[in-house]
Design a protein around this motif. Sequence first.
Motif, short mmCIF file in Angstrom:
data_model
loop_
_atom_site.label_atom_id
_atom_site.label_comp_id
_atom_site.label_asym_id
_atom_site.label_seq_id
_atom_site.Cartn_x
_atom_site.Cartn_y
_atom_site.Cartn_z
N PHE A 194 -15.36 38.02 -31.27
CA PHE A 194 -15.52 37.90 -29.84
C PHE A 194 -14.26 37.13 -29.42
CE2 PHE A 194 -19.94 38.47 -31.13
CZ PHE A 194 -20.35 39.47 -30.40
N HIS A 206 -12.93 36.76 -26.08
CA HIS A 206 -12.90 36.33 -24.64
C HIS A 206 -11.59 36.28 -23.93
CE1 HIS A 206 -17.34 35.46 -25.80
NE2 HIS A 206 -16.78 34.74 -26.55
N ASP A 236 -12.31 43.53 -30.05
CA ASP A 236 -13.24 42.67 -29.45
C ASP A 236 -14.90 43.14 -29.63
OD1 ASP A 236 -14.98 41.05 -27.77
OD2 ASP A 236 -12.90 40.10 -27.03
N GLU A 274 -17.67 42.32 -28.15
CA GLU A 274 -17.88 42.58 -26.72
C GLU A 274 -17.64 43.97 -26.27
OE1 GLU A 274 -18.06 40.45 -22.24
OE2 GLU A 274 -17.20 39.37 -24.13
N TYR A 275 -16.79 44.74 -26.70
CA TYR A 275 -16.29 45.86 -25.99
C TYR A 275 -16.43 47.04 -27.42
CZ TYR A 275 -14.52 42.91 -22.45
OH TYR A 275 -14.46 41.93 -21.34
N ARG A 314 -23.24 48.05 -25.20
CA ARG A 314 -22.85 47.29 -26.35
C ARG A 314 -23.65 47.86 -27.50
NH1 ARG A 314 -22.03 41.62 -24.87
NH2 ARG A 314 -22.25 41.05 -27.17
N ALA A 322 -24.77 43.16 -30.70
CA ALA A 322 -24.89 41.93 -29.89
C ALA A 322 -25.85 41.02 -30.29
CB ALA A 322 -25.42 42.32 -28.53
N GLY A 338 -27.27 39.09 -27.87
CA GLY A 338 -27.80 38.55 -26.60
C GLY A 338 -29.23 38.12 -26.92
N THR A 342 -19.42 42.20 -14.60
CA THR A 342 -18.34 42.79 -14.78
C THR A 342 -17.31 43.29 -13.59
OG1 THR A 342 -19.56 45.12 -14.67
CG2 THR A 342 -19.26 43.98 -16.85
N THR A 357 -24.90 33.25 -20.39
CA THR A 357 -23.52 33.74 -20.11
C THR A 357 -22.56 32.89 -20.44
OG1 THR A 357 -24.79 35.35 -18.70
CG2 THR A 357 -22.22 35.52 -18.82
N ASP A 376 -19.89 32.09 -18.76
CA ASP A 376 -18.56 32.72 -18.33
C ASP A 376 -17.89 31.83 -17.67
OD1 ASP A 376 -17.20 34.92 -18.60
OD2 ASP A 376 -18.03 36.05 -16.74
N CYS A 399 -12.67 50.28 -28.49
CA CYS A 399 -12.14 48.87 -28.64
C CYS A 399 -10.68 48.66 -28.64
CB CYS A 399 -12.68 48.28 -29.91
SG CYS A 399 -14.38 47.43 -29.84
#
Length: 354
Positions: A94, A96, A120, A122-123, A131, A134, A136, A235, A261, A263, A333
């Motif tokens: 990850f 970021h 990554d 996340e992608y 995804r 994850a 999450g 996003t 999150t 962020d 990715c």
Amino acid sequence: MTELHLWLRHEVRSTERRTPLVPSDARRLVEAGATLTVEASPQRIFPIEQYEAAGCAVAPAGSWVAEAPREAVVVGLKELPDEPGALTHRHVYFGHAYKQQPGAPELLRRFAAGGGALLDLEYLVDDQGRRLAAFGYWAGYLGAALAVLQHRGRLTAPLTPTSQQELEEVLRPVAGDEEFTALVVGALGRSGRGARVALRAAGLDPTCWDLDETRNLDRPALLAHDLLVNCVLATSPVPPFVREEDLDDPARRLRTLSDVTCDVGSPLNVLPVYDRVTEWTEPVRRLHKEPPLDLIAIDNLPSLLPEESSTGFSGSLLPLLLEFGTGGPWGRCLERFRQACRELGIEEGEARRV
């Protein structure tokens, strides 16, 4: 499978107990023909002996820098060490680095300098953008659980890893606990589902909002809840859920804010009322004195349930590693990495030979 050498690195963050690949799944990769080197790590929830028994080679912590072959794919979870300045390998973790987070340009230039690439996690998505691997669910679960404990005055620091069974024992309401209201924003996603499970384990029936409710945000209704768990990863730009001026609102009932999150630093942050995450040593920060508002914003929450979260994540990642290559999810990715480099003016040819 095509010849593949995976190098599972030690995590430099001292509170990171998770692993993206558990020993049982490592064994399946070895049996499928992959070469798997695992760095020793005293904090990883699974001991190195279990990887050895699965047929993996063992290497010292941090040795990928000097010893991993250039064609090896280095696999981890959280941030890389500050050195080396030029990254020559493909790294799966990850990063970021694609939403203008602090330090993102410097990280991408390190890859460009060495001809490496960031794949990554996340992608790592399907062709619909969903995804594929994850953490999450467990992030949401723990974000909600810690918020409840804080709101009830039972959260102690420093935080230490535990199990789901042990955590749910302390989550259960006891005589004398006051009733309060809880809101989960982003309730239909993985994190939101985990948050809802934890809140119900704590005896609460949360209000659940998702896209329909946040499209035309009823901010007074949001602020009328006692506890908020944010599970939204924006996003594209959206109006913030809580603003600086909301902190001074005398009608605000909101007292505990858990940002799953995390962020922070991104222009897409839906909670731009804080500028740094909280830590295991000090998991709660008071954002406002009167009326009070406490923040929990820990960016590696699932590491508090390292065995459960690692096992689930590894199970999702395994089939993708078995099909590792330059097409499909891995190709997406790589293209996202190249796009980020182009946005910084880095020529694609500098950004790897893959």
